[in-house]
Design a protein around this motif. Structure first.
Motif, short mmCIF file in Angstrom:
data_model
loop_
_atom_site.label_atom_id
_atom_site.label_comp_id
_atom_site.label_asym_id
_atom_site.label_seq_id
_atom_site.Cartn_x
_atom_site.Cartn_y
_atom_site.Cartn_z
N SER A 69 1.03 -1.33 -0.14
CA SER A 69 -0.20 -0.08 0.11
C SER A 69 0.93 1.01 -0.10
N PHE A 70 2.04 1.30 0.46
CA PHE A 70 3.15 2.59 1.03
C PHE A 70 3.24 2.50 -1.06
N CYS A 71 4.34 1.75 -1.45
CA CYS A 71 5.23 1.71 -2.75
C CYS A 71 4.56 0.57 -3.99
N GLY A 72 3.70 0.32 -3.70
CA GLY A 72 3.42 -0.85 -4.79
C GLY A 72 4.09 -1.97 -5.24
N LYS A 73 4.81 -2.51 -4.35
CA LYS A 73 5.83 -3.54 -4.49
C LYS A 73 6.16 -4.16 -3.60
N VAL A 74 6.22 -5.41 -3.62
CA VAL A 74 6.77 -6.65 -2.67
C VAL A 74 7.25 -7.96 -3.20
N ASP A 75 8.51 -7.32 -3.09
CA ASP A 75 9.29 -8.87 -4.27
C ASP A 75 9.84 -10.17 -2.89
N LEU A 76 9.92 -10.20 -1.93
CA LEU A 76 9.53 -11.35 -1.45
C LEU A 76 8.71 -11.67 -0.12
N ILE A 77 7.67 -12.57 -0.09
CA ILE A 77 6.81 -12.99 1.28
C ILE A 77 7.54 -14.28 1.81
N PRO A 78 8.06 -14.17 2.68
CA PRO A 78 9.37 -15.85 3.16
C PRO A 78 8.00 -16.86 3.10
N THR A 79 8.27 -17.81 3.20
CA THR A 79 6.75 -18.84 3.13
C THR A 79 7.05 -18.88 4.65
N GLU A 80 8.16 -19.13 5.52
CA GLU A 80 7.56 -19.05 6.87
C GLU A 80 7.69 -17.12 7.45
N SER A 81 6.64 -17.10 7.54
CA SER A 81 5.92 -15.94 8.38
C SER A 81 7.71 -15.48 10.07
N SER A 82 8.75 -15.60 9.01
CA SER A 82 9.53 -15.72 10.10
C SER A 82 10.89 -14.52 10.16
N PRO A 83 11.68 -14.50 11.12
CA PRO A 83 13.01 -14.13 10.54
C PRO A 83 13.89 -15.31 10.14
N ALA A 84 13.58 -15.70 10.66
CA ALA A 84 14.25 -17.39 9.85
C ALA A 84 13.89 -17.99 8.68
N GLY A 85 12.62 -17.64 8.06
CA GLY A 85 11.98 -17.80 6.93
C GLY A 85 12.80 -16.91 5.97
N ILE A 86 12.46 -15.25 6.40
CA ILE A 86 13.29 -14.92 5.61
C ILE A 86 15.16 -15.00 5.01
N VAL A 87 15.68 -15.43 5.97
CA VAL A 87 17.09 -16.21 5.53
C VAL A 87 17.13 -17.38 5.25
N ALA A 88 16.71 -18.27 5.14
CA ALA A 88 15.72 -19.23 4.31
C ALA A 88 16.17 -19.04 2.90
N GLU A 89 15.11 -18.11 2.98
CA GLU A 89 14.76 -17.57 1.21
C GLU A 89 16.14 -16.54 0.41
N LEU A 90 16.05 -15.75 1.19
CA LEU A 90 17.82 -14.98 1.35
C LEU A 90 18.23 -15.88 0.45
N ALA A 91 19.06 -16.92 1.49
CA ALA A 91 19.97 -17.94 1.10
C ALA A 91 20.68 -19.30 -0.13
#
Length: 289
Positions: free
Chosen positions: A124-146
């Motif tokens: 809603s702020f910027c019109g885009k999201v490039d990644l929504i990790p499958t697991e909604s947690s910091p560990a999920g972020i790390v897993a996706e970026l890895a």
């Protein structure tokens, strides 16, 4: 078929279902989330027939010193990724961009990451999201970026809370360490403040709890647990309450702090899932008696 369809619709919980038929009928649930989250969680508790009792143990507010955030915002194009760990971070980040008259278009060159339903806020702020990790947690972020090629060459900005008057929960520090292990250059930047609230405003709520009138205490973050523990005299204050935690990370941290957790929501991307986990606990408890 039409009759069947009408029948399935009428058995679903909606706001016209008599409260006596709902799983949390007559149950008082203490909501410790800051007020900007508390109203969303309370709405879901009400839908399940429960009675939310509001006692935000922390509050989130704007920074008093913007030096570091402003420096990052003025060089935003140097970052490959901006990783948001909370809705508060998203709101405060774009609010400050607006205050500085920095056009939202400058983040278009960055890849943006948000967790669960926070992605709607980011979009809603910027019109885009490039990644929504499958697991909604910091560990999920790390897993996706890895999984991403050349990720070790990237620069990542993390808009983070500045924790005041409480021990800093390990959530963001652990995320930073795990990303650094991937070779990423990580820049955390304070974007908003998380601080404890004064227990003196809660004499009524704390008395209800001590009298055994509160059925469940619902914690949605580690900081809430830490601040709550400064408000009680001892474990006997809340020993008659069932403790519910939003997801496994808050649960693990609550247990480390000596709190015995009975309900853990499996779906920790939404407060609807949290309220459902609390409701399921009581449905199973009543059917086992």
């Amino acid at each position: 078929m039409k009759d069947e369809q009408m029948h399935t619709q009428s058995t679903q919980i909606d706001l016209l279902t008599p409260s006596r038929e709902l799983p949390l009928y007559g149950k008082r649930i203490l909501v410790t989330a800051p007020r900007n989250y508390a109203y969303r969680l309370s709405e879901q508790i009400i839908k399940q027939g429960g009675l939310p009792v509001l006692m935000p143990t922390i509050e989130t507010c704007y920074l008093s010193n913007y030096t570091k955030l402003d420096a990052a915002l003025n060089h935003i194009g140097e970052f490959d990724w901006i990783v948001f760990t909370s809705r508060n971070g998203i709101t405060a980040f774009f609010q400050r961009m607006n205050d500085l008259n920095i056009p939202v278009s400058v983040v278009q060159k960055c890849q943006l990451c948000a967790l669960g339903e926070d992605a709607e806020s980011l979009s809603s702020f910027c019109g885009k999201v490039d990644l929504i990790p499958t697991e909604s947690s910091p560990a999920g972020i790390v897993a996706e970026l890895a999984k991403l090629p050349q990720i070790h060459e990237k620069k990542v900005l993390i808009p983070a809370p500045e924790v005041v008057g409480l021990p800093e929960p390990d959530v963001v520090p652990n995320l930073i360490t795990d990303l650094q292990k991937l070779g990423i250059k990580v820049t955390p930047v304070p974007t908003y403040i998380t601080q404890g609230l004064d227990k003196n405003i809660y004499s009524i709520e704390l008395n209800l709890m001590r009298q055994g009138m509160i059925d469940v205490i619902a914690f949605s973050s580690t900081a809430e647990v830490e601040s709550f523990l400064t408000m009680v005299n001892s474990q006997s204050d809340y020993e008659r309450c069932i403790i519910a935690c939003f997801g496994p990370y808050t649960t693990a941290n609550a247990q480390k702090l000596g709190v015995d957790v009975s309900i853990v929501s499996k779906d920790y991307s939404s407060f609807e899932g949290f309220a459902e986990a609390i409701a399921t606990f009581f449905t199973l408890t009543s059917s086992s008696h």
